[in-house]
Design a protein around this motif. Sequence first.
Motif, PDB file in Angstrom:
ATOM      1  N   LYS A 166       0.325  -1.196  -0.218  1.00 46.64           N
ATOM      2  CA  LYS A 166       0.063   0.299   0.026  1.00 46.64           C
ATOM      3  C   LYS A 166       0.619   1.464   0.244  1.00 46.64           C
ATOM      4  N   ALA A 167       2.304   0.930   0.881  1.00 45.66           N
ATOM      5  CA  ALA A 167       2.778   1.757   0.781  1.00 45.66           C
ATOM      6  C   ALA A 167       3.378   2.671  -0.870  1.00 45.66           C
ATOM      7  N   VAL A 168       4.051   1.400  -1.217  1.00 44.52           N
ATOM      8  CA  VAL A 168       4.320   1.769  -2.941  1.00 44.52           C
ATOM      9  C   VAL A 168       3.767   2.186  -3.675  1.00 44.52           C
ATOM     10  N   GLU A 169       2.395   1.664  -3.454  1.00 42.33           N
ATOM     11  CA  GLU A 169       1.445   2.736  -4.119  1.00 42.33           C
ATOM     12  C   GLU A 169       0.929   3.759  -4.351  1.00 42.33           C
ATOM     13  N   ILE A 211      10.832   3.943   1.625  1.00 39.73           N
ATOM     14  CA  ILE A 211       9.571   2.944   2.324  1.00 39.73           C
ATOM     15  C   ILE A 211       9.993   1.591   3.509  1.00 39.73           C
ATOM     16  N   LYS A 212      10.727   0.964   3.453  1.00 41.00           N
ATOM     17  CA  LYS A 212      10.729  -0.283   3.522  1.00 41.00           C
ATOM     18  C   LYS A 212      10.942  -0.079   5.545  1.00 41.00           C
ATOM     19  N   ASP A 213      12.585   0.956   4.397  1.00 43.16           N
ATOM     20  CA  ASP A 213      13.421   1.330   6.306  1.00 43.16           C
ATOM     21  C   ASP A 213      12.164   2.181   6.628  1.00 43.16           C
ATOM     22  N   THR A 214      11.585   3.681   6.580  1.00 43.79           N
ATOM     23  CA  THR A 214      10.267   4.044   7.492  1.00 43.79           C
ATOM     24  C   THR A 214       8.989   3.487   7.620  1.00 43.79           C
ATOM     25  N   LEU A 215       8.921   2.130   7.338  1.00 39.41           N
ATOM     26  CA  LEU A 215       8.185   1.339   8.388  1.00 39.41           C
ATOM     27  C   LEU A 215       8.949   0.838   9.216  1.00 39.41           C
ATOM     28  N   LEU A 216      10.311   0.346   8.875  1.00 39.40           N
ATOM     29  CA  LEU A 216      10.713  -0.291  10.282  1.00 39.40           C
ATOM     30  C   LEU A 216      11.272   0.767  11.176  1.00 39.40           C
ATOM     31  N   PRO A 232       4.400   6.317  -5.439  1.00 38.10           N
ATOM     32  CA  PRO A 232       5.104   5.585  -6.267  1.00 38.10           C
ATOM     33  C   PRO A 232       6.522   6.748  -6.063  1.00 38.10           C
ATOM     34  N   GLU A 233       6.802   7.312  -6.269  1.00 37.63           N
ATOM     35  CA  GLU A 233       8.029   8.407  -6.044  1.00 37.63           C
ATOM     36  C   GLU A 233       9.294   8.415  -6.097  1.00 37.63           C
ATOM     37  N   LEU A 234       8.320   7.016  -4.196  1.00 33.22           N
ATOM     38  CA  LEU A 234       9.826   6.996  -3.353  1.00 33.22           C
ATOM     39  C   LEU A 234      10.393   5.381  -3.381  1.00 33.22           C
ATOM     40  N   PRO A 235      11.881   5.149  -2.882  1.00 35.03           N
ATOM     41  CA  PRO A 235      12.245   3.974  -3.892  1.00 35.03           C
ATOM     42  C   PRO A 235      11.798   3.226  -2.605  1.00 35.03           C
TER      43      PRO A 235
END
Length: 51
Positions: A13-16, A26-31, A19-22
Amino acid sequence: MPKQIEYWTRLGKAVEDNPELPIQFIKDTLLAAAGANAGQISEYKFGSCGS
């Protein structure tokens, strides 16, 4: 298993939504958010560089 499904759902959902973020950002932010929610945070002290 349910936690893995929840993680991948949140990541997708975060990637969708961003879409402009690597994906790694996003993975690091969620972590980091999960760590903060679990109380694994410490106060940052400006001007201290570890010495």
